[in-house]
Design an enzyme around this catalytic site. Sequence first.
Site, PDB file in Angstrom:
ATOM      1  N   ASP A 335      44.435 -41.961  26.377  1.00 35.38           N
ATOM      2  CA  ASP A 335      43.882 -40.626  26.435  1.00 35.38           C
ATOM      3  C   ASP A 335      43.127 -40.406  25.127  1.00 35.38           C
ATOM      4  O   ASP A 335      43.273 -41.172  24.182  1.00 35.38           O
ATOM      5  CB  ASP A 335      45.059 -39.648  26.550  1.00 35.38           C
ATOM      6  CG  ASP A 335      44.594 -38.224  26.536  1.00 35.38           C
ATOM      7  OD1 ASP A 335      43.548 -37.958  27.136  1.00 35.38           O
ATOM      8  OD2 ASP A 335      45.280 -37.384  25.925  1.00 35.38           O
ATOM      9  N   LYS A 336      42.293 -39.400  25.082  1.00 35.58           N
ATOM     10  CA  LYS A 336      41.584 -39.169  23.825  1.00 35.58           C
ATOM     11  C   LYS A 336      42.244 -38.068  23.006  1.00 35.58           C
ATOM     12  O   LYS A 336      42.790 -38.306  21.947  1.00 35.58           O
ATOM     13  CB  LYS A 336      40.125 -38.811  24.086  1.00 35.58           C
ATOM     14  CG  LYS A 336      39.312 -38.682  22.814  1.00 35.58           C
ATOM     15  CD  LYS A 336      37.998 -37.987  23.024  1.00 35.58           C
ATOM     16  CE  LYS A 336      38.121 -36.494  23.150  1.00 35.58           C
ATOM     17  NZ  LYS A 336      38.520 -35.754  22.005  1.00 35.58           N
ATOM     18  N   THR A 337      42.188 -36.861  23.566  1.00 37.23           N
ATOM     19  CA  THR A 337      42.612 -35.706  22.803  1.00 37.23           C
ATOM     20  C   THR A 337      44.106 -35.770  22.528  1.00 37.23           C
ATOM     21  O   THR A 337      44.902 -35.938  23.445  1.00 37.23           O
ATOM     22  CB  THR A 337      42.295 -34.425  23.573  1.00 37.23           C
ATOM     23  OG1 THR A 337      40.980 -34.546  24.078  1.00 37.23           O
ATOM     24  CG2 THR A 337      42.416 -33.216  22.690  1.00 37.23           C
ATOM     25  N   LYS A 492      24.794 -19.611  20.635  1.00 31.10           N
ATOM     26  CA  LYS A 492      25.120 -20.907  20.034  1.00 31.10           C
ATOM     27  C   LYS A 492      25.175 -21.936  21.152  1.00 31.10           C
ATOM     28  O   LYS A 492      25.542 -21.608  22.290  1.00 31.10           O
ATOM     29  CB  LYS A 492      26.435 -20.854  19.278  1.00 31.10           C
ATOM     30  CG  LYS A 492      27.645 -20.555  20.132  1.00 31.10           C
ATOM     31  CD  LYS A 492      28.924 -20.578  19.312  1.00 31.10           C
ATOM     32  CE  LYS A 492      30.128 -20.377  20.237  1.00 31.10           C
ATOM     33  NZ  LYS A 492      31.384 -20.222  19.543  1.00 31.10           N
ATOM     34  N   ARG A 526      30.825 -32.969  15.366  1.00 30.10           N
ATOM     35  CA  ARG A 526      30.331 -32.273  16.555  1.00 30.10           C
ATOM     36  C   ARG A 526      29.532 -31.063  16.112  1.00 30.10           C
ATOM     37  O   ARG A 526      29.975 -30.284  15.285  1.00 30.10           O
ATOM     38  CB  ARG A 526      31.520 -31.839  17.426  1.00 30.10           C
ATOM     39  CG  ARG A 526      32.266 -33.023  17.988  1.00 30.10           C
ATOM     40  CD  ARG A 526      33.644 -32.651  18.437  1.00 30.10           C
ATOM     41  NE  ARG A 526      33.620 -31.693  19.542  1.00 30.10           N
ATOM     42  CZ  ARG A 526      34.476 -31.743  20.543  1.00 30.10           C
ATOM     43  NH1 ARG A 526      35.375 -32.680  20.604  1.00 30.10           N
ATOM     44  NH2 ARG A 526      34.430 -30.838  21.501  1.00 30.10           N
TER      45      ARG A 526
END
Lengths: 1113, 352
Positions: A335-337, A492, A526
């Site tokens: 998994d990433k997060t 944004k 990011r």
Amino acid sequence: MRGVDEEKVKANNAIRTSKYNIFTFLPLNLFEQFRRLANAYFLFLLILQMIPQVSSLSWFTTAVPLAIVLSITAAKDASDDINRHKCDKQVNNREVEVLIDGELKKEKWMDVQVGDIIKLENNEFVTADLLLLSSSEPLNLVYVETPPNNCLDKFKGTLTVNGQAYSLDNDRVLLRGCTLRNTEWCFGLVLFGGPDTKLMQNCGKTVFKRTSIDHLMNILVLAIFGFLATMCAILSICNAIWEANEGSAFTMFLPREPGVSGSLSSFLTFWSYVIVLNTVVPISLYVSVEIIRLGNSFFIDWDRKMYYPKNNTPAQARTTTLNEELGQIKYIFSDKTGTLTQNIMTFNKCSINGKAYGKQLGERVVDFSWNQLADSKFIFHDHSLVETVREGNPEAHAFFRLLALCHTVMPEEKKEGELIYQAQSPDEGALVTAARNFGFVFRSRTPESITVIEMGRKVVYELVAVLDFNNIRKRMSVIVRSPKGKTTLYCKGADTIIYERLHPSCSNLMKVTTDHLNMYAGDGLRTLVLAFKNLEENYMEEWRKRHNEASTAMEGREERLEELYEEIEKDMTLLGATAVEDKLQDGVPQTIEQLAKADIKIWVLTGDKQETAENIGYSCNILREEMNEVFIVAANTAGGVRRELQVNFDICHWSFFSHAFRSARRKMCPDAAEEPSVIKARAGLFWLKKTETVQDEKVNGEYAMLINGHSLAFALEEDLELELLRTVCMCQTVICCRVTPLQKAQVVQLVKKYKQAVTLAIGDGANDVSMIKAAHIGVGISGQEGMQAVLSSDFSFAQFRYLERLLLVHGRWSYLRMCKFLRYFFYKNFTFTFVHFWYAFFCGFSAQTVYDEWFITLYNTVYTSLPVLALSLFDQDVNDRWSFQHPQLYAPGQQNLYFSKKAFVNLTVLSCYSSLVLFFVPWAAIHDTVRDDGKDIADYQSFALFAQTCLLIVVSIQMCLDTYHWTAVNNLFIWGSLAAYFAVTFTMYSNGIFVILPSAFPFVGQNTLNLPNVWLTIVLTSLLCILPVVAYRFISMQIRPTINDKVRHRARKELPPTPSLRRPVRRVSTRRSGYAFSHSKGYGDLVTSQRFLMMRPVKSQAMQFSHIAPTES
Amino acid sequence: MGKEKSKSGPLARRPDNSAFKQQRLPAWTPMLTASTVLPSFYLLALICMLLGVWLLLTVQNTQEMKVDYTEAGSCNLCFEMRKNVSNAGQKCTCMIMFSIEKAFKGDVFIYYGLRNFHQNLRRYMDSRDDGQMLGRKSNLKSPSSYCKPFDVDEKGVPIAPCGAVANSMFNDSFILTYYTINGPTVVPLLRKGLTWYTDKNVKYRNPKMDNLTLPEVFEGTTRPPYWQKPVYQLDPFDPNNNGFINDDLLVWMREAAFPNFKKLYGFLYRANKPFTKGLPAGNYSVAISYNFPVQYFKGRKEVVLTTVSWFGGQNHFLPIAYLVTSGLILLTAVVLTVVWWKFGKDGKNMAD
């Protein structure tokens, strides 16, 4: 409001997860144990031994080991069950306040009944499945994080009050097993209690994982059964022949038993030999394997280097039966997060009006104490930005004002000045917190207003509209009116999107900002671009009207709103850009590099957007600039089109994917065949299981593939999955983004099915549970995202980087130890048994044993068990530092080199040779000679003692040869066991024991083991058995040394390498990074909705509900 | 999994830093290297060679003589006679001549040898009652069921000693004669001390006497069916060598592991000339009281004379095996050396 008379009518809330009680333990546990094939077999043997005609060995030879094995297992089961009892008791005796006769009274959990109304307080576990009646919290947000099981989030019910029916749905139900958070109190009506709760209904059967060695072992045991039957058949046929030729003549001295003819006698002999040769099926095999795995699991629990001091979490082996598989991993699905990243976003840098601010080396942390409302955890290194803000720079003020206004964060202020932000994505939280520290404190919001403390001055903005984020817009805007009456749009979003909508006058600023953006991208940050636009009052009025119309329109609402947004979000003025760091966990790139060196393929499966995933891929080194190509398979479709054109769409997608995969493949490997080479084979018990294996193909260069969930859904269909797998397996790195939990599991299944490789899934959240359960080994990161992943995992620890140690050290050792154990175990038992086979040719196939019965009983359980246990708990080929230094050492496990069918055949041949030596050398040495005092030596009892001493010494030396790592324990057990053998030999054959058991072998020890003849023979058998093995090992080490030999060789000469310093990998990149937004739709609807208005009254049903914590497990 | 420690604090669950738990126990890590393997192979080859030569020389000094008398000479008649069970009661004696070329020096042992007699059959070996032969009264009167069908006779009288082993006891006897120039001299044999001390004194015992004579003790029991004498009359010359502690019985009861075996019959009494130095060379005869039938199991009977060395009787296997092993080890050592020379010497293979 429980009536007294109603008591004990309905089901209570007590739960029971334990299996046994004191009375049922013995029968139930025994029943369970005898359901295992091996135990049942030995019970059958025991029964056979009770039949006098068949019994070739006394009953105790089987009964003693069986009793030992059963009691060890029973002890383990009992201790497990006692723990469950304790746990149940603790849970059942928890107290909760129950409303009885209008008063709140403390009751134990187990006495709570369906229909009771109970009061829960903050941080308490939910007692039962509840219907939520009221709560203290005025918050309008209801986070309900349900366990991943689909059935859990469905609930249908009807509440009838005074004849009026209200429907109840899942939003109003609190499930047992959850914990109340951030809520003072709440009242609930018990719907289901105890065993009826969803938790208990769903925690039923978990899949029982078995390792590949387990499967191999089952096959081998079955083969051994066949082998045993063959040996017994051969011997019983020989017995029939012998009986016909010789035995019939010998009946003068030994009459047949009444009713037993020659042929019946050979039938009985078959069973007698089943008993004598039963040791080929090692009784203690399974129990020893369990003990070894348990021991190796303890080493994982005890490992200080896998302990994470920050949250006081040691590594945990939650499943203790999978250890050796850790040494065979071929694919890791991560998994990433929360796994690769910490799920912590930090506002690192920003570019305001063409000036870049951010981390400068060596600078002190900025002191925010001038700001009463600052968040003390916020860290920033650039003092100039603070000065700029405090000087009153208008652009900087606009920049932070935007950050304080344009978001969907919910503030919470329990105490004056103690602000807590509830952000939907951590990026947003980071940005709003940054604004807060720089003096633009977002204080509170209502559906129509936002209150901001701007440099200590309270300003209330009227919130005109929220133009929410979604995946296509990739931006969000708010329109606010300041107290002065100025209306402004703040926006944004992703750089590409915003740049298209800027006023041409910004072009110079755009250039500078683009440079900054590229710089941030190079650092793996990011980014978001910020812009604003002042609106004219008239236009605004008119737009607002149209907005109202559009948002209430019955048809085409989405499209109309879309148009309106598009219209107003243009010609904006650029303010600057933010850079947020998605913090990787410590040591992630290094760990990934090490695992890659160990030839483990890492696939990242994440729910995140493609950009985010790609970005993280680069920053943790699984994607590299120098890769030949990164293929991106991403099909984006709008939902509506898809439904209408289902058929055509499918067809064109099929060809699209098929084409995509083929072309990718052609690039990677031009001469690969069109069709995948699938090896079909049969495996498993009785060869019933069909297996298909896709061969690995050679690829020139390094490639990576990025595939999104939508494409994956198609690619996972029957006819494409092989294409997918084949292509994907050619790539060094695979990243699947935007995948659902189910797809995660499907990908794992796919690799499991066609690669026949061992897979490991690692994750931390509820959405990883399916994949963790699907993989051979599931690893849970015990971190921020609750406990579900850990609860369904087999191993858990706090940091991704510990995976390196788990696999390269613990896994490798466990595999090595298990294989050594199995090889040695089969070797010693086969050798032992085959000697009996040879003796049959000398004793008229009468099922006479060579060794004495006590030796047979104790051989497996006492004399040889501890040394092999020490070997399989303490052996190391090289220590952990060398293991890290040479990750290639991991390869033999992946290739199944140490214990396979071939290795099994080899050891069978070796033990056959050893048994020949161990029988015929003693035979030749004593059969025609006498002792030095002229008395005969070749009597049965002396020979038995003689042969068993030879055997024990030979298998002990073999053990010494297999031991790479001689600790004190190894020495103690090996020499201790030999000493025990001689001690037992002399006591067993002594006066005391003789009086009790006159038919044992009295006094053979002292009469036989003092003969030089005997010792000369023991030396000879040892030389003949051991030297060929030594020679073979030496030659193969000289001609073709394995990686293992090489490293061991180095380790003897050099000092262990010092652990390499974990230097952060610096990367020069031209790649533009992903933008900082969460992937799902924003909270825009919520913060402006009508439900928000209902927050103050008591009837609100809002709950803050964010943690599912374990209660019953 | 590990027990939770009761200590608290931020590092409460940190595992102990013990060498055992961290798998850092000090250890010795031997490895098969050229410097250990090659010298030890050569050394072992040398040791085996020396041992082999030494053993061979020792064995050369021992002597052994086997005389098969199954149907040799006049025993042929007895052999034919024993074929018929009805003649079991009749006596039959025969004589075999043989000569010794080279004198047997030192202690000389005389054995009877049987071929193809399976004392190692499972049911045969079980067919005995060690409790009875330990002198337990209860077992004497009711022998163990293992002894069936030799536990009681047709009338139900218990058999002592019971079982197939005792029943099939070898019952030939030998008289050895040496022919000197002065005429034949009987070779004096000692027929006692044939068993292990422990067998004679611990493992086998007669039932408690309590002032009774041996025949009285055994009253109420009967002899095994194939025996000619009851157990208390096995040795007519020495009343103390009777019952369950008779040497011949004990020798027989120690069952042989293989179908071809020899058992000690007696040894040369060397007090008087001409046997003080052993058996002189010359002509000998052995007179056999031929009782034991072998035709049933296609067996052979023999008389064996042997002398012993420090490592037992004549046995060529061990010295030859040591010499052969030495040769094999040497050969292997040479092969290993060549392999090492060609592949492993420069350490290139071992380098990464």
